[in-house]
Design an enzyme around this catalytic site. Structure first.
Site, PDB file in Angstrom:
ATOM      1  N   ASP A 286     -26.764  77.121 -73.409  1.00  0.00           N
ATOM      2  CA  ASP A 286     -27.578  76.450 -74.409  1.00  0.00           C
ATOM      3  C   ASP A 286     -26.650  76.067 -75.571  1.00  0.00           C
ATOM      4  OD1 ASP A 286     -29.611  75.323 -75.786  1.00  0.00           O
ATOM      5  OD2 ASP A 286     -30.931  77.067 -75.805  1.00  0.00           O
TER       6      ASP A 286
HETATM    7  C1  BGC Z   1     -32.352  74.320 -77.244  1.00  0.00           C
HETATM    8  C2  BGC Z   1     -32.444  73.857 -75.811  1.00  0.00           C
HETATM    9  C3  BGC Z   1     -32.047  72.416 -75.686  1.00  0.00           C
HETATM   10  C4  BGC Z   1     -30.660  72.227 -76.281  1.00  0.00           C
HETATM   11  C5  BGC Z   1     -30.127  70.812 -76.162  1.00  0.00           C
HETATM   12  C6  BGC Z   1     -31.054  73.919 -77.914  1.00  0.00           C
HETATM   13  O1  BGC Z   1     -31.126  74.123 -79.287  1.00  0.00           O
HETATM   14  O2  BGC Z   1     -32.521  75.720 -77.295  1.00  0.00           O
HETATM   15  O3  BGC Z   1     -33.737  74.058 -75.334  1.00  0.00           O
HETATM   16  O4  BGC Z   1     -32.084  72.007 -74.360  1.00  0.00           O
HETATM   17  O5  BGC Z   1     -30.710  72.579 -77.653  1.00  0.00           O
HETATM   18  O6  BGC Z   1     -30.787  69.921 -76.953  1.00  0.00           O
END
Ligand code: BGC
Length: 760
Positions: A286
């Site tokens: 993530d």
């Molecule tokens: C979130 C994810 C997301 C990623 C990319 C993160 O802050 O937890 O769910 O896919 O950002 O945008």
């Protein structure tokens, strides 16, 4: 010495593991061939998923990212919008880098692209797997028409704590339902056979693995500490379901599991995911998750990166720890080239499966964007699905539906906002496209309906908090008049109306990432206004905007009608109009328990009994209860009203003894006893009465959504087999234990008919 022999064998001779041999031989040959040509640096480049930030301003040609792509240091990018931009970046990768490896383009297509569907929590309340699959298919069609080939969805984290803002992004508290939804969404994104034969299918990424929804105190990113029995029985189920459906990728979660961050957790990413579940796609961090291992206290970025790779993390989102430190770790013998190769291979396989090596521009057909994004057809499907997501919580004296020949005062800070309709995590949405509630009601009500409007109050009394709750363009301009002035205007408008619609609740950014709240009620300033509106004595319908289960005890006692509309997407306003005016009969059922108070949290229907269960008669000393509050929820899991009523017959079982290989059929007849056609979600729950470990009081094990005309009856049958009765015991063995079971079928998790059978 040993390390270099293995590296030699795997890379140069193209010797592959058994798992790889079982894969498409053509793909294997292609990737073996490609990997032979790759330097370690180029392999590490494939593991790098940097932020797109500078692309937006620099278009990738002269900036840092562009240079990195040319050097083969980028495996993919994410959240870039527009096929022209993506095509140009892909061109740099396949024309100007040495090995011409195409890139992945990811995006958070969580509940639609430009055509936005209800927030996932709302979508789940439809209990309509076809609709959910269709919403994902449309999301994939639109995103792929704009160059995207990979989505960071479905988000399947079980959430039993509504303080957590990201409860909005998942499918509620139930593993079984969450699992069905995970499968439906993967089918919608990737296609039924995962072949990616069409350029409208994109790769899905189930997230956030794992247990992200169980952060202590509902605070985002917080510590998780959970027994393995609970993990396996409840929280793992939807991720596993997505893996079984063939999801192409898995995203690690920000939290720790057994005190080890998921990003560096070998047990989770390798033992569970690969060895126990046979996942053969790739894993991705993530946002910044690898570098966060440093704050978790496991070492510096180099250590974090090597731990993550060794744990089984394949792609590093944003941290650039893999790109900048893994070569050093390799030279120092802290990781092996086999580990780098394994991760690189998985990413190349994803690109191969998507067909990007055959045609890097497969998803870059500029003519598609004009024809396939935000189409009339997609929007009309979004409107239908939005109306299916709404949950009617109360409807005294059948106030709803409203007649069209009335004067309606629409009052509240959410009444006049377009940008808030789509809800959180809708990064591709054009925020001026949805209609506001007022516009939607005018459109559906037509010329016979008079709609009046007053804002009535600000969203929140604290300007700073209002600012935090209205970011990313989801504006609700602050009104500088005093609360008294705003109320006075609202009451003057209400005085002219036959009925009042109070458009209140949360703004879209009051839920979602990093939007945890300790007070999950309607903000006080709005509640004071609502109380004044009720004092007028006019009928009041609360149209509740919410990104989470809310505490609504006072509202339930005082407001005659409550329609929970979540954030319904681009067509939410029209869909609300459809339900308010009775063109559509609401059929949504809650997928999360609504607690009476924050102090009861976590509160969920499928809990254990305890040794001292509460009595029905209220508080009793030395029982598991509160002195000052009931144990039970305000609205139970599975609850939702309709404009009609349904009556359930008793359950008929075709037999009462079940053999290990046999089945039992449980049947009920459901009758629509009201005057309108309606849809009902018939829910099957099962309780294992005696087990080797304490088992939940009930667990959802089946459901069917049926449509019934006024007066019509239908029989609904559920097949129960041993598989449905299995659970993970103390040794984490998946077993069904002989003994007595209770079957419950009903309209929600509390209101059920019961029968019993024996597993032999
Ligand atoms: C979130 C994810 C997301 C990623 C990319 C993160 O802050 O937890 O769910 O896919 O950002 O945008």
């Amino acid at each position: 010495m040993k390390k270099s022999i293995i590296t030699f064998l795997t890379c140069c001779l193209g010797i592959v593991s058994q798992a790889q041999q079982s894969k498409d031989p053509k793909m294997n040959a292609f990737i073996n061939d490609l990997m032979k040509k790759m330097t370690v640096e180029e392999k590490l480049g494939q593991l790098n998923l940097p932020s797109q930030g500078d692309i937006i301003t620099g278009l990738g040609t002269n900036d840092n990212i562009g240079a990195k792509i040319r050097k083969g240091q980028v495996g993919g990018l994410f959240n870039i919008k527009g096929v022209d931009k993506i095509r140009e970046i892909q061109r740099i990768a396949v024309e100007e880098s040495r090995l011409k490896i195409p890139m992945l383009f990811g995006m958070d297509v969580v509940h639609g692209y430009e055509t936005v569907f209800p927030i996932p929590l709302g979508l789940a309340c439809s209990w309509d797997m076809n609709a959910i699959e269709e919403s994902a298919r449309i999301g994939a069609t639109e995103a792929s028409a704009d160059g995207i080939n990979w989505t960071f969805a479905p988000m399947v984290d079980i959430a039993r704590d509504p303080r957590w803002g990201r409860a909005s992004e998942g499918s509620g508290e139930d593993p079984f339902l969450g699992g069905q939804i995970a499968k439906a969404m993967v089918r919608g994104f990737q296609g039924k056979d995962n072949s990616f034969s069409s350029n409208t299918n994109i790769m899905a990424c189930v997230k956030h693995f794992a247990l992200y929804g169980a952060g202590e105190a509902g605070r985002d990113y917080n510590t998780v500490d959970m027994s393995h029995v609970r993990m396996y029985n409840d929280y793992f189920y939807p991720y596993k379901a997505a893996v079984e459906q063939g999801v192409g990728s898995v995203m690690a979660s920000f939290n720790v599991i057994d005190a080890v961050p998921a990003h560096a957790n070998k047990w989770l990413l390798t033992d569970v995911l690969r060895k126990q579940w046979n996942f053969d796609g790739f894993t991705v961090a993530d946002y910044g998750g690898v570098s966060e291992v440093v704050a978790h206290g496991l070492g510096d970025l180099q250590t974090a990166s090597s731990l993550a790779l060794a744990a089984g993390l394949d792609m590093d989102m944003v941290s650039e720890g893999f790109l900048t430190t893994l070569k050093k770790s390799l030279d120092e013998g802290k990781i092996t080239e086999v580990q780098i190769d394994t991760a690189c291979r998985r990413i190349l396989e994803a690109k191969y499966k998507l067909g990007l090596f055959k045609d890097p521009y497969k998803f870059c057909d500029a003519s598609r964007a004009k024809k396939q994004i935000f189409t009339k057809e997609h929007r009309s499907i979004a409107r239908r699905i939005a109306s299916e997501s709404f949950v009617l919580l109360k409807n005294d004296k059948n106030i709803l539906p409203l007649a069209k020949n009335k004067t309606i005062a629409v009052i509240g800070p959410l009444a006049d906002s377009r940008s808030n309709m789509v809800g959180t995590w809708s990064v591709a949405a054009k925020l001026d496209k949805p209609s506001s509630l007022i516009e939607g009601l005018k459109e559906v009500g037509g010329s016979r309906t008079t709609i009046l409007y007053a804002k009535g109050s600000n969203l929140l009394s604290d300007p700073k908090m209002q600012q935090d709750a209205t970011m990313f363009g989801r504006d609700i301009p602050r009104d500088n008049r005093t609360e008294e002035e705003l109320t006075k205007e609202a009451l003057a408008i209400a005085a002219k109306a036959d009925v009042i619609i109070a458009a209140m609740g949360e703004a879209s950014e009051m839920s979602g990432e990093s939007s945890s709240r300790t007070d999950i009620g309607i903000p006080e300033v709005q509640k004071r206004l609502l109380a004044k509106l009720l004092e007028t004595g006019k009928p009041v319908v609360l149209v509740l905007f919410a990104g989470r289960p809310m505490t609504l005890v006072w509202e339930q006692e005082n407001v005659p009608a409550i329609l929970n509309v979540w954030f319904g997407g681009t067509e939410a306003a029209q869909a609300i109009g459809d339900v308010v005016f009775g063109n559509t009969n609401p059929s949504g059922k809650l997928v999360s328990t609504f607690p009476r108070s924050v102090a009861q949290i976590p509160l969920y229907y499928n809990h254990l009994n305890t040794g001292r269960p509460a009595s029905d008669k209220g508080f009793e000393k030395f029982r598991s209860n509160y002195m000052d509050e009931k144990n039970g929820p305000l609205y139970p899991f599975g609850f939702g009203l309709s404009y009609t009523q349904f009556e359930y017959s008793d359950i008929k079982l075709n037999k009462t003894d079940l053999d290990a290989s046999g089945t039992i059929t449980a049947t009920v007849t459901v009758k629509n006893t009201g005057k309108t056609e309606g849809a009902e979600v018939v829910q099957l729950y099962i309780r294992d009465l005696v087990g080797s470990i304490s088992r939940p009081l009930k667990e959802l094990k089946g459901f069917e959504k049926i449509k019934l005309k006024a007066g019509e009856s239908k029989t609904v049958s559920f097949t129960i087999n041993t598989e449905l009765l299995k659970f993970y015991n103390s040794n984490i063995e998946y077993v069904a234990e002989p003994g007595e079971f209770e079957v419950m079928i009903g309209t929600n998790s509390q209101d059920v008919k019961t029968a019993r059978f024996n597993l032999k």
